[in-house]
Design a protein around this motif. Structure first.
Motif, PDB file in Angstrom:
ATOM      1  N   UNK A   1      62.086 -28.727 -14.548  1.00 31.68           N
ATOM      2  CA  UNK A   1      61.297 -29.730 -13.836  1.00 31.68           C
ATOM      3  C   UNK A   1      62.162 -30.945 -13.494  1.00 31.68           C
ATOM      4  N   UNK A   2      62.177 -31.350 -12.231  1.00 32.30           N
ATOM      5  CA  UNK A   2      62.907 -32.566 -11.855  1.00 32.30           C
ATOM      6  C   UNK A   2      62.405 -33.776 -12.635  1.00 32.30           C
ATOM      7  N   UNK A   3      63.309 -34.717 -12.858  1.00 39.08           N
ATOM      8  CA  UNK A   3      62.955 -35.948 -13.568  1.00 39.08           C
ATOM      9  C   UNK A   3      62.488 -36.979 -12.538  1.00 39.08           C
ATOM     10  N   UNK A   4      61.214 -37.317 -12.578  1.00 43.96           N
ATOM     11  CA  UNK A   4      60.653 -38.331 -11.673  1.00 43.96           C
ATOM     12  C   UNK A   4      60.449 -39.608 -12.475  1.00 43.96           C
ATOM     13  N   UNK A   5      61.201 -40.639 -12.133  1.00 43.11           N
ATOM     14  CA  UNK A   5      61.164 -41.891 -12.887  1.00 43.11           C
ATOM     15  C   UNK A   5      59.949 -42.737 -12.515  1.00 43.11           C
ATOM     16  N   UNK A   6      59.662 -42.818 -11.220  1.00 41.52           N
ATOM     17  CA  UNK A   6      58.592 -43.715 -10.778  1.00 41.52           C
ATOM     18  C   UNK A   6      58.027 -43.214  -9.458  1.00 41.52           C
ATOM     19  N   UNK A   7      56.718 -43.418  -9.259  1.00 42.95           N
ATOM     20  CA  UNK A   7      56.028 -43.013  -8.035  1.00 42.95           C
ATOM     21  C   UNK A   7      55.372 -44.250  -7.415  1.00 42.95           C
ATOM     22  N   UNK A   8      55.673 -44.487  -6.135  1.00 38.72           N
ATOM     23  CA  UNK A   8      55.074 -45.588  -5.387  1.00 38.72           C
ATOM     24  C   UNK A   8      54.215 -45.013  -4.260  1.00 38.72           C
ATOM     25  N   UNK A   9      53.144 -45.704  -3.864  1.00 39.52           N
ATOM     26  CA  UNK A   9      52.403 -45.282  -2.679  1.00 39.52           C
ATOM     27  C   UNK A   9      53.220 -45.580  -1.416  1.00 39.52           C
ATOM     28  N   UNK A  10      52.979 -44.817  -0.345  1.00 39.45           N
ATOM     29  CA  UNK A  10      53.704 -45.033   0.910  1.00 39.45           C
ATOM     30  C   UNK A  10      53.593 -46.481   1.376  1.00 39.45           C
ATOM     31  N   UNK A  11      52.407 -47.072   1.198  1.00 39.14           N
ATOM     32  CA  UNK A  11      52.192 -48.446   1.642  1.00 39.14           C
ATOM     33  C   UNK A  11      53.098 -49.446   0.928  1.00 39.14           C
ATOM     34  N   UNK A  12      53.638 -49.046  -0.226  1.00 39.07           N
ATOM     35  CA  UNK A  12      54.504 -49.930  -1.014  1.00 39.07           C
ATOM     36  C   UNK A  12      55.937 -49.408  -1.038  1.00 39.07           C
ATOM     37  N   UNK A  13      56.338 -48.770   0.079  1.00 41.86           N
ATOM     38  CA  UNK A  13      57.674 -48.173   0.139  1.00 41.86           C
ATOM     39  C   UNK A  13      58.778 -49.207  -0.031  1.00 41.86           C
ATOM     40  N   UNK A  14      58.548 -50.427   0.435  1.00 49.57           N
ATOM     41  CA  UNK A  14      59.575 -51.457   0.280  1.00 49.57           C
ATOM     42  C   UNK A  14      59.865 -51.722  -1.195  1.00 49.57           C
ATOM     43  N   UNK A  15      58.828 -51.706  -2.033  1.00 49.22           N
ATOM     44  CA  UNK A  15      59.038 -51.890  -3.473  1.00 49.22           C
ATOM     45  C   UNK A  15      59.840 -50.737  -4.060  1.00 49.22           C
ATOM     46  N   UNK A  16      59.609 -49.541  -3.527  1.00 50.98           N
ATOM     47  CA  UNK A  16      60.380 -48.386  -3.980  1.00 50.98           C
ATOM     48  C   UNK A  16      61.853 -48.557  -3.630  1.00 50.98           C
ATOM     49  N   UNK A  17      62.130 -49.053  -2.422  1.00 48.48           N
ATOM     50  CA  UNK A  17      63.515 -49.326  -2.016  1.00 48.48           C
ATOM     51  C   UNK A  17      64.144 -50.352  -2.940  1.00 48.48           C
ATOM     52  N   UNK A  18      63.416 -51.427  -3.206  1.00 49.23           N
ATOM     53  CA  UNK A  18      63.939 -52.492  -4.066  1.00 49.23           C
ATOM     54  C   UNK A  18      64.215 -51.972  -5.471  1.00 49.23           C
ATOM     55  N   UNK A  19      63.339 -51.134  -5.964  1.00 48.00           N
ATOM     56  CA  UNK A  19      63.502 -50.563  -7.302  1.00 48.00           C
ATOM     57  C   UNK A  19      64.759 -49.690  -7.364  1.00 48.00           C
ATOM     58  N   UNK A  20      64.966 -48.877  -6.327  1.00 49.89           N
ATOM     59  CA  UNK A  20      66.144 -48.007  -6.299  1.00 49.89           C
ATOM     60  C   UNK A  20      67.421 -48.832  -6.196  1.00 49.89           C
ATOM     61  N   UNK A  21      67.381 -49.918  -5.433  1.00 49.64           N
ATOM     62  CA  UNK A  21      68.557 -50.780  -5.305  1.00 49.64           C
ATOM     63  C   UNK A  21      68.986 -51.356  -6.649  1.00 49.64           C
ATOM     64  N   UNK A  22      68.010 -51.655  -7.506  1.00 49.69           N
ATOM     65  CA  UNK A  22      68.320 -52.236  -8.814  1.00 49.69           C
ATOM     66  C   UNK A  22      69.080 -51.261  -9.702  1.00 49.69           C
ATOM     67  N   UNK A  23      68.936 -49.958  -9.455  1.00 42.78           N
ATOM     68  CA  UNK A  23      69.663 -48.958 -10.211  1.00 42.78           C
ATOM     69  C   UNK A  23      69.198 -48.768 -11.637  1.00 42.78           C
ATOM     70  N   UNK A  24      67.968 -49.148 -11.920  1.00 48.57           N
ATOM     71  CA  UNK A  24      67.467 -49.028 -13.297  1.00 48.57           C
ATOM     72  C   UNK A  24      66.785 -47.693 -13.563  1.00 48.57           C
ATOM     73  N   UNK A  25      66.616 -46.898 -12.533  1.00 52.39           N
ATOM     74  CA  UNK A  25      65.882 -45.651 -12.688  1.00 52.39           C
ATOM     75  C   UNK A  25      66.702 -44.593 -13.431  1.00 52.39           C
ATOM     76  N   UNK A  26      65.983 -43.690 -14.110  1.00 50.97           N
ATOM     77  CA  UNK A  26      66.612 -42.497 -14.672  1.00 50.97           C
ATOM     78  C   UNK A  26      65.966 -41.314 -13.972  1.00 50.97           C
ATOM     79  N   UNK A  27      66.685 -40.694 -13.054  1.00 44.03           N
ATOM     80  CA  UNK A  27      66.107 -39.616 -12.267  1.00 44.03           C
ATOM     81  C   UNK A  27      65.728 -40.099 -10.887  1.00 44.03           C
TER      82      UNK A  27
END
Length: 325
Positions: free
Chosen positions: A293-319
């Motif tokens: 099973x792939x490791x999914x760190x966080x799920x954002x709604x499409x309407x909040x895609x900018x927050x998903x981008x910001x989260x990925x930029x921070x590099x804190x995710x695992x997966x």
């Protein structure tokens, strides 16, 4: 339909025209999409005077309609998108017509996408929509780097600098599944712990002395995407005659290294990027056979895609980071 686009240099959620299936195309109603670091770089690569482009390379959904001549799929099929465009059969390097979905073609961060039936594969039933949505680009990249290019074998030891990236999590699972020993590095204690939980045999601090930490290890292969910051450190711990596979460069692209030490050590330096349809199908077979099973760190709604981008930029995710659509 709603879509997350780059328009005149600005990222935004926008209403876009729904796509229609052309000849040999299917329209997929997207249930979830996956972010990749590639998505973060596109705004800097694309001009500020361009009309709206739907971003996104990864996605999974249901076939909603089919165009003339479609034979591989029918309405209602659950599928994943293959973002490696027009690279079907295994080859030493991609063909000239190869490209990656999401620029210049419209991508997956939308409620629907029209795409060639040759770019779609059946969704494994053991995966959730979000797991399926984050699979293709990162898993395909890791599969080719580890198996096709790296030629990993049972009993060998692989070292993966940077434990938290999406590709790294796939590499850990793939390598463990085939009986390899896996060592990773990370500056984050939390990521090191999560890597061990995923199956890594050893996780070391990136800021430690790798030569001291790995003095008792025989590193057969290094799979690296960090680039200049880790290249020479990786060579120092790689066994003589070992392989180093490079599939990215999140730090500086340019590397200086001692050629004399390199050829005396008879190291093998191998480049890799993405992969072909045959390799994606093999990777899909792998996760079904091993119930991976792939490791999914966080799920954002499409309407909040900018927050998903910001989260990925921070590099804190695992997966991986996913969008729910």
């Amino acid at each position: 339909m709603k879509a997350f686009v780059l328009e005149y240099g600005e990222l935004k959620v926008k209403e876009m025209d729904e796509p229609a299936a052309g000849a040999h195309e299917v329209v997929v109603s997207i249930r979830a999409a996956g972010l990749n670091r590639r998505d973060l770089y596109i705004p800097n690569r694309r001009g500020n005077d361009e009309e709206a482009l739907i971003l996104g390379s990864d996605g999974a959904g249901v076939v909603e309609s089919v165009g003339e001549g479609v034979t591989r799929f029918q309405i209602g099929d659950e599928v994943i998108i293959n973002p490696a465009l027009r690279w079907y059969d295994n080859s030493d390097a991609p063909p000239a017509e190869f490209d990656i979905l999401g620029m210049p073609d419209h991508g997956t961060f939308a409620e629907k996408i029209a795409i060639s039936e040759e770019q779609v594969e059946r969704k494994p039933q053991n995966l959730s929509w979000e797991e399926a949505a984050v699979f293709s680009l990162a898993a395909l990249t890791g599969y080719r780097a580890l198996f096709t290019k790296g030629q990993i074998k049972r009993g060998e030891t692989v070292f993966i600098p940077g434990a938290g990236s999406g590709v790294a999590t796939y590499l850990i699972s793939f390598a463990k599944d085939v009986g390899a020993r896996v060592i990773v590095s990370s500056r984050s204690e939390d990521k090191r712990n999560k890597a061990r939980e995923l199956g890594a045999d050893k996780a070391i601090d990136t800021n430690s002395s790798w030569e001291e930490e790995l003095a008792s290890e025989t590193i057969d292969i290094v799979i690296d995407s960090v680039g200049a910051a880790t290249f020479n450190r990786s060579l120092e711990v790689l066994k003589k005659g070992g392989r180093i596979v490079i599939f990215g460069a999140t730090t500086d692209d340019n590397v200086d290294f001692n050629l004399r030490n390199f050829f005396y050590g008879q190291y093998q330096l191998i480049g890799s990027t993405m992969g072909c349809r045959q390799e994606l199908q093999a990777a899909l077979d792998h996760i079904v056979n091993f119930d991976m099973h792939p490791v999914v760190d966080h799920i954002f709604p499409l309407e909040d895609a900018q927050s998903a981008f910001d989260y990925l930029k921070e590099g804190k995710q695992f997966g991986k980071v996913a969008l729910s659509i």
